[in-house]
Motif scaffolding. Sequence first.
Motif, PDB file in Angstrom:
ATOM      1  N   ALA A 173       0.767  -1.236   0.034  1.00 19.99           N
ATOM      2  CA  ALA A 173       0.029   0.066  -0.196  1.00 19.99           C
ATOM      3  C   ALA A 173       0.844   1.161   0.276  1.00 19.99           C
ATOM      4  N   GLY A 174       2.136   1.200   0.241  1.00 21.67           N
ATOM      5  CA  GLY A 174       3.079   2.381   0.294  1.00 21.67           C
ATOM      6  C   GLY A 174       3.312   2.850   1.691  1.00 21.67           C
ATOM      7  N   ALA A 175       4.588   3.388   1.766  1.00 17.11           N
ATOM      8  CA  ALA A 175       4.768   4.005   3.264  1.00 17.11           C
ATOM      9  C   ALA A 175       4.081   4.897   3.657  1.00 17.11           C
ATOM     10  N   GLN A 176       3.186   5.689   3.072  1.00 15.78           N
ATOM     11  CA  GLN A 176       2.333   6.685   3.457  1.00 15.78           C
ATOM     12  C   GLN A 176       1.278   6.092   4.255  1.00 15.78           C
ATOM     13  N   VAL A 177       0.859   4.729   4.090  1.00 12.93           N
ATOM     14  CA  VAL A 177      -0.228   4.079   4.810  1.00 12.93           C
ATOM     15  C   VAL A 177       0.293   3.671   6.224  1.00 12.93           C
ATOM     16  N   VAL A 178       1.700   3.311   6.206  1.00 20.63           N
ATOM     17  CA  VAL A 178       2.264   3.158   7.589  1.00 20.63           C
ATOM     18  C   VAL A 178       2.314   4.270   8.455  1.00 20.63           C
ATOM     19  N   LEU A 179       2.735   5.381   7.887  1.00 22.71           N
ATOM     20  CA  LEU A 179       2.879   6.664   8.317  1.00 22.71           C
ATOM     21  C   LEU A 179       1.489   7.375   8.971  1.00 22.71           C
ATOM     22  N   MET A 180       0.726   7.117   8.128  1.00 25.02           N
ATOM     23  CA  MET A 180      -0.758   7.424   8.499  1.00 25.02           C
ATOM     24  C   MET A 180      -1.317   6.688   9.567  1.00 25.02           C
ATOM     25  N   ALA A 181      -0.959   5.048   9.856  1.00 26.61           N
ATOM     26  CA  ALA A 181      -1.298   4.528  10.783  1.00 26.61           C
ATOM     27  C   ALA A 181      -0.704   4.770  11.926  1.00 26.61           C
ATOM     28  N   PHE A 182       0.616   5.096  11.984  1.00 25.55           N
ATOM     29  CA  PHE A 182       1.563   5.455  12.951  1.00 25.55           C
ATOM     30  C   PHE A 182       0.772   6.942  13.609  1.00 25.55           C
ATOM     31  N   GLY A 183       0.670   7.805  12.783  1.00 24.65           N
ATOM     32  CA  GLY A 183       0.207   9.112  13.254  1.00 24.65           C
ATOM     33  C   GLY A 183      -1.303   8.999  13.798  1.00 24.65           C
ATOM     34  N   SER A 184      -2.001   8.101  13.301  1.00 24.59           N
ATOM     35  CA  SER A 184      -3.573   7.991  13.713  1.00 24.59           C
ATOM     36  C   SER A 184      -3.220   7.247  15.221  1.00 24.59           C
ATOM     37  N   THR A 185      -2.404   6.277  15.328  1.00 19.97           N
ATOM     38  CA  THR A 185      -2.186   5.455  16.747  1.00 19.97           C
ATOM     39  C   THR A 185      -1.845   6.577  17.723  1.00 19.97           C
ATOM     40  N   PHE A 186      -0.926   7.591  17.139  1.00 18.80           N
ATOM     41  CA  PHE A 186      -0.149   8.305  18.338  1.00 18.80           C
ATOM     42  C   PHE A 186      -1.166   9.423  18.794  1.00 18.80           C
ATOM     43  N   GLY A 187      -2.307   9.666  17.829  1.00 20.71           N
ATOM     44  CA  GLY A 187      -3.255  10.750  18.032  1.00 20.71           C
ATOM     45  C   GLY A 187      -4.387   9.948  19.150  1.00 20.71           C
ATOM     46  N   ILE A 188      -4.574   8.958  18.590  1.00 24.00           N
ATOM     47  CA  ILE A 188      -5.751   8.243  19.505  1.00 24.00           C
ATOM     48  C   ILE A 188      -5.177   7.903  20.866  1.00 24.00           C
ATOM     49  N   PHE A 189      -3.714   7.455  20.973  1.00 18.75           N
ATOM     50  CA  PHE A 189      -3.173   7.254  21.915  1.00 18.75           C
ATOM     51  C   PHE A 189      -3.093   8.481  23.088  1.00 18.75           C
TER      52      PHE A 189
END
Length: 214
Positions: free
Chosen positions: A92-108
């Motif tokens: 899916a591309g590196a941007q998907v991983v970065l988006m997942a990490f950013g979303s995780t950090f925000g929710i956390f």
Amino acid sequence: MIDVVQVNRRSMFQKVLVTFVISLLFATVGMYAGKFVPPVLMFPLAVAEFVMIFAAFLLRRSKSVGYTFVYVFTFLSGITTYPIVSHYISAAGAQVVLMAFGSTFGIFAVMGLIGAVTKKDLSFLSTILFVALLALVFISIFNIFSPLTSGGMLAYSVIGSIVFSLYILFDFNQMKHHHITEEMVPLLTLSLYLDFINLFINILQILGIWQSKD
């Protein structure tokens, strides 16, 4: 006396967060090291990781989980997470991983803040979340022998994201309402790390499946 207690509680709370950040750094190093680990070793390492979680569960009452245990575990976790991250980067591309990490950090951050400021003790959620966690474990085992469809996997990941988001809320709330001792810091850190990494994997799966449908 009240001020001393509050200062001590705040100090322990901060120590848990600092140790958590360090554990993420160990996981990041482990994820980088995972590039050089042969695929055949991933399963034994995953088993070792599971054994360590089980050991931590057994040792939690005696508070025998130390900092070394946490850092070794998070390093191993980083290694075993690498194939998942690598798969989604290629698919899916590196941007998907970065988006997942950013979303995780925000929710956390949001759920942690809500849990820390909520005046009500949310201990009653303990049993509900544990049952939900067991259900997720059962489904993941079932998925090994009878793989879920993309729709089923999407539903599983959404439910998993909700469960681990609530676990973040719960763990921060418990740290606020219960006395934290020095011996409890590693185990609390381990709990937060497991919340974070599992939330990250579930969100990554959601975004990966969503991306594949586009």
